[in-house]
Design an enzyme around this catalytic site. Structure first.
Site, PDB file in Angstrom:
ATOM      1  N   ILE A  59      21.768  38.855  37.387  1.00 46.67           N
ATOM      2  CA  ILE A  59      21.394  39.764  38.474  1.00 46.67           C
ATOM      3  C   ILE A  59      21.446  38.889  39.723  1.00 46.67           C
ATOM      4  O   ILE A  59      20.888  37.789  39.748  1.00 46.67           O
ATOM      5  CB  ILE A  59      20.006  40.415  38.236  1.00 46.67           C
ATOM      6  CG1 ILE A  59      19.592  41.279  39.442  1.00 46.67           C
ATOM      7  CG2 ILE A  59      18.918  39.409  37.915  1.00 46.67           C
ATOM      8  CD1 ILE A  59      18.339  42.151  39.188  1.00 46.67           C
ATOM      9  N   SER A  60      22.167  39.344  40.741  1.00 49.38           N
ATOM     10  CA  SER A  60      22.339  38.528  41.943  1.00 49.38           C
ATOM     11  C   SER A  60      21.001  38.343  42.654  1.00 49.38           C
ATOM     12  O   SER A  60      20.046  39.084  42.409  1.00 49.38           O
ATOM     13  CB  SER A  60      23.322  39.187  42.905  1.00 49.38           C
ATOM     14  OG  SER A  60      24.552  39.406  42.272  1.00 49.38           O
ATOM     15  N   ASP A 144      37.321  48.591  33.294  1.00 48.07           N
ATOM     16  CA  ASP A 144      37.754  47.378  33.982  1.00 48.07           C
ATOM     17  C   ASP A 144      37.699  47.667  35.484  1.00 48.07           C
ATOM     18  O   ASP A 144      38.525  48.402  36.025  1.00 48.07           O
ATOM     19  CB  ASP A 144      39.180  47.010  33.568  1.00 48.07           C
ATOM     20  CG  ASP A 144      39.635  45.710  34.230  1.00 48.07           C
ATOM     21  OD1 ASP A 144      38.929  45.224  35.151  1.00 48.07           O
ATOM     22  OD2 ASP A 144      40.687  45.186  33.834  1.00 48.07           O
ATOM     23  N   GLY A 145      36.690  47.098  36.137  1.00 48.13           N
ATOM     24  CA  GLY A 145      36.441  47.376  37.548  1.00 48.13           C
ATOM     25  C   GLY A 145      37.551  46.911  38.482  1.00 48.13           C
ATOM     26  O   GLY A 145      37.586  47.309  39.640  1.00 48.13           O
TER      27      GLY A 145
END
Ligand code: SAH
Length: 224
Positions: A59-60, A144-145
């Protein structure tokens, strides 16, 4: 300044980010106050640093989430459609959903099914999150983003939470005109945030912002 924003509670973290200028607007502050980071980060949720969430994902850090929201803010109006690529914990997807409430749609995309499931189950920890999922205002999908999510296009705003090795044309194609893409891009020895604006007349403008360190957008690992 980033690490000094940590606090004992969600409120304290957000207020420190605001006092240090890492959150600029009240809209972003209020949206981040509505989402308890403890529902999304398994440890030290109110520390201003990235935390592991399994599957080699993190998580950024909260100040990076704040910066992404601030950059996309002019496009995050009520009713807007948003795509969050590399949604991981689902935290930023939830904050983006607040920013386009009450009638916007936010789609989180990740290529690891257990993370798609994790994002949904994190969001279900609050009644409000549960109702956003049940109403279809928030959706998490496996894909697949690097190809965006064409089924939901076009989008007012697209956020990419992992570093792209190139400028993926599909992402710009899936923007509305006007629309904005926030994406970390890996260059020779460094990564930078790029903000790509598709103007009303369809022309595209690309701005290079600051240096960052994100995990890369990759091929999906083999299913286990
Ligand atoms: N915004 C997320 C960041 C998670 S880390 C958060 O703050 O929780 C980056 C995420 O990108 C990981 O969850 C990883 O699984 C995902 N990812 C990496 N490559 C991808 C790809 N090609 N398609 C979709 N998701 C990808």
């Amino acid at each position: 300044m980033a690490w000094r924003s940590s606090g004992p509670t969600n409120e304290a973290l957000i207020s420190n980010l605001k006092n240090h200028g890492l959150i600029e607007s009240d809209r972003v502050k209020n949206a981040m106050l509505k989402v308890d980071r403890a529902h999304y980060a398994p440890s030290s949720p109110y520390e201003d640093s990235p935390q592991p969430i399994g599957h080699r994902a993190t998580i950024s850090a909260p100040h990076m989430h704040a910066s992404a929201c601030e950059s996309l803010l002019p496009y995050l109006h009520p009713g807007a459609k948003v795509l969050d690529i590399g949604s991981g914990s689902g935290y930023l997807t939830a904050v983006l959903a607040e920013l386009v409430s009450p009638n916007g749609t936010t789609i989180g995309v990740d290529h690891i099914q257990p993370l798609v499931d994790l994002a949904s189950s994190n969001m279900r920890k609050s009644d409000h999150g549960k109702s956003l999922l049940e109403s279809g205002r928030v959706k998490f999908v496996k894909a697949d983003g690097r190809k965006g999510w064409n089924e939901g296009a076009p989008y007012d705003a697209i956020h990419v939470g992992a570093a792209a090795a190139e400028h993926h044309q599909e992402l710009t194609d899936q923007l509305k005109a006007p629309g904005r893409l926030f994406v970390p891009v890996e260059e020779e020895w460094s990564q930078h945030i790029y903000v790509i604006d598709k103007k009303e007349d369809g022309t595209v403008e690309r701005k290079k912002l600051f240096g960052v360190q994100y995990v890369p957008l990759t091929d999906a690992p083999p299913e286990q």
